[in-house]
Design an enzyme around this catalytic site. Structure first.
Site, PDB file in Angstrom:
ATOM      1  N   GLU A 184       0.820  -1.210   0.000  1.00  0.00           N
ATOM      2  CA  GLU A 184       0.000   0.000   0.000  1.00  0.00           C
ATOM      3  C   GLU A 184       0.859   1.267   0.000  1.00  0.00           C
ATOM      4  OE1 GLU A 184      -3.171   0.408  -0.581  1.00  0.00           O
ATOM      5  OE2 GLU A 184      -3.530  -1.749  -0.695  1.00  0.00           O
TER       6      GLU A 184
ATOM      7  N   TYR B 231      -6.748   6.247   3.896  1.00  0.00           N
ATOM      8  CA  TYR B 231      -6.890   5.213   2.877  1.00  0.00           C
ATOM      9  C   TYR B 231      -6.011   4.002   3.190  1.00  0.00           C
ATOM     10  CZ  TYR B 231      -6.559   2.603  -1.406  1.00  0.00           C
ATOM     11  OH  TYR B 231      -6.565   1.566  -2.311  1.00  0.00           O
TER      12      TYR B 231
ATOM     13  N   ASP C 245     -10.364   6.176  -2.081  1.00  0.00           N
ATOM     14  CA  ASP C 245      -9.343   7.025  -2.691  1.00  0.00           C
ATOM     15  C   ASP C 245      -9.980   7.704  -3.902  1.00  0.00           C
ATOM     16  OD1 ASP C 245      -9.485   5.036  -4.659  1.00  0.00           O
ATOM     17  OD2 ASP C 245      -7.340   4.623  -4.675  1.00  0.00           O
TER      18      ASP C 245
END
Length: 183
Positions: free
Chosen positions: A35, A118, A136
């Protein structure tokens, strides 16, 4: 579960990507690393970096003990070097304060350098299969189109988050988050 969520999960089961390296033997560490790397970087660019990086430092302890210059050399070409610095700092915090275990707590995740809403939500959903709203810019576009939201994003952002929250399924949270990303 909403009709949208059901259709999306059904589609993902048959058509979604399941061959990405961070989707194999999912761990909180791999989800976190991926991520961070995927922030403002396309999947095809991240794959070789993720493979090289996770092979070199396959545990949080190893990453925490690594020399930052070496981490930077492995990050070279990926851009946004503050991500590498934040990754290293967070690895040290997790190693020292959380016994090398990524915490299953969104508030704690949000307190770490480089982890915003996020990323924390993605870790919660994908790594821990906990209901968490992963929103997002891409997800904002999905729900803007689904609900024909025509107000500028700066005025409709909160509304879109509320809409997307209503579509969260009661199970398969990681699959749902990944399906939204694939879509």
């Amino acid at each position: 579960m909403s009709a949208f969520s059901k259709r999306l999960l059904d589609w993902h089961k048959d058509e979604g990507r399941k061959d990405l390296p961070w989707q194999q033997n999912i761990t909180p560490y791999k989800v976190w690393i991926s991520e961070i790397m995927l922030q403002q970087t396309v999947v095809s660019t991240v794959i070789p970096y993720f493979l090289k990086f996770s092979k070199k430092w396959n545990t949080i302890d190893q990453l925490a003990r690594a020399d930052f210059e070496e981490i930077s050399s492995y990050w070279a070409g990926l851009g946004y070097y503050s991500r590498a610095k934040n990754l290293h700092e967070t690895a040290k915090i997790i190693t020292n304060d959380y016994n090398s275990i990524v915490p299953c707590d969104k508030r704690k995740l949000l307190s770490f350098p480089g982890i915003g809403n996020y990323t924390a939500s993605a870790i919660m959903a994908i790594a821990f299969n906990i209901k968490s709203n992963v929103v997002d810019g891409n997800v904002e576009r999905i729900f803007s189109r689904l609900y024909a939201v025509d107000e500028p994003l700066e005025r409709s952002k909160k509304y879109i988050e509320e809409i997307s929250e209503k579509h969260l399924p009661n199970k398969r949270h990681g699959d749902y988050a990944q399906a939204l990303m694939d879509l």
